[in-house]
Design an enzyme around this catalytic site. Structure first.
Site, mmCIF file in Angstrom:
data_model
loop_
_atom_site.group_PDB
_atom_site.id
_atom_site.type_symbol
_atom_site.label_atom_id
_atom_site.label_comp_id
_atom_site.label_asym_id
_atom_site.label_seq_id
_atom_site.Cartn_x
_atom_site.Cartn_y
_atom_site.Cartn_z
ATOM 1 N N ASP A 69 0.875 -1.139 0.088
ATOM 2 C CA ASP A 69 0.152 -0.090 0.028
ATOM 3 C C ASP A 69 0.825 1.244 0.129
ATOM 4 O O ASP A 69 1.506 1.542 0.911
ATOM 5 C CB ASP A 69 -0.962 0.055 1.260
ATOM 6 C CG ASP A 69 -1.765 1.285 1.342
ATOM 7 O OD1 ASP A 69 -1.988 1.746 0.421
ATOM 8 O OD2 ASP A 69 -1.920 1.595 2.414
ATOM 9 N N GLU B 242 -1.359 -1.581 -4.413
ATOM 10 C CA GLU B 242 -2.628 -0.972 -4.560
ATOM 11 C C GLU B 242 -2.375 0.297 -5.626
ATOM 12 O O GLU B 242 -1.334 1.003 -5.460
ATOM 13 C CB GLU B 242 -3.245 -0.374 -3.181
ATOM 14 C CG GLU B 242 -4.377 0.277 -3.254
ATOM 15 C CD GLU B 242 -5.106 0.445 -1.999
ATOM 16 O OE1 GLU B 242 -5.930 -0.099 -1.493
ATOM 17 O OE2 GLU B 242 -4.298 1.640 -1.417
ATOM 18 N N ASP C 173 -2.408 1.622 7.188
ATOM 19 C CA ASP C 173 -1.438 1.343 5.937
ATOM 20 C C ASP C 173 -1.251 -0.135 5.881
ATOM 21 O O ASP C 173 -0.917 -0.781 4.860
ATOM 22 C CB ASP C 173 -0.153 2.083 5.903
ATOM 23 C CG ASP C 173 -0.470 3.608 6.093
ATOM 24 O OD1 ASP C 173 -0.798 4.331 4.933
ATOM 25 O OD2 ASP C 173 -0.577 4.091 7.240
#
Length: 157
Positions: free
Chosen positions: A7, A66, A139
């Site tokens: 991420d 992501e 996160d």
């Protein structure tokens, strides 16, 4: 099979490595890379060095990242795109390929709702992996969710 979920962020880059064997998912490690230096070049180098350490330590077979979300601050989007570009290049060098998932795809895969809150995603991450402790910052749970999404996609194909 080990899957690295990432991420990316402009201050923290969440990561998670999960094991996907015989329809069973388990968490191997998770954390975040804290980006503390102020110069962009140093930030990119720190990020790539940390990724190299992860890839050296764990035998990773698949990587999922992501995708960039829409943001109102163009400078933040540009910086995040630069980080993603550096991460992508390193992953291509080391692993050979990676998959990308939008936040909507990740949320839908884990909760069934593409507009789910980050806390709902974190709840499902804990439930799917039988994690009892709190996962902070978000996160980290986002990175785990990206890895789980990729595992689900691999299972379907």
């Amino acid at each position: 099979m080990r899957i690295l979920g990432i991420d990316p962020g402009s201050r923290k880059c969440g990561y998670a490595i999960i094991s996907h064997t015989s329809n069973k998912l388990s968490l191997i490690t998770a954390g975040f890379i804290n980006i503390t230096t102020t110069r962009l070049q140093e930030q990119i180098l720190d990020l790539i060095e940390a990724l190299d350490c992860l890839l050296d330590r764990y035998e990773v077979h698949e990587v999922a990242i992501e995708d960039i979300f829409f943001a109102y601050n163009p400078k933040s989007v540009i910086k995040l795109a630069q980080f993603r570009g550096a991460l992508s290049l390193k992953i291509l060098e080391r692993i050979g390929n990676f998959s990308e998932y939008t936040p909507l795809q990740v949320k839908k895969a884990l909760t069934g709702n593409g507009k789910a809150a980050k806390e709902q995603v974190a709840f499902m991450v804990k439930r799917l992996l039988n994690i009892t402790s709190e996962i902070k910052p978000l996160d980290i749970s986002d990175a785990i969710a990206v890895a789980i999404t990729h595992a689900q996609r691999l299972k379907l194909h």
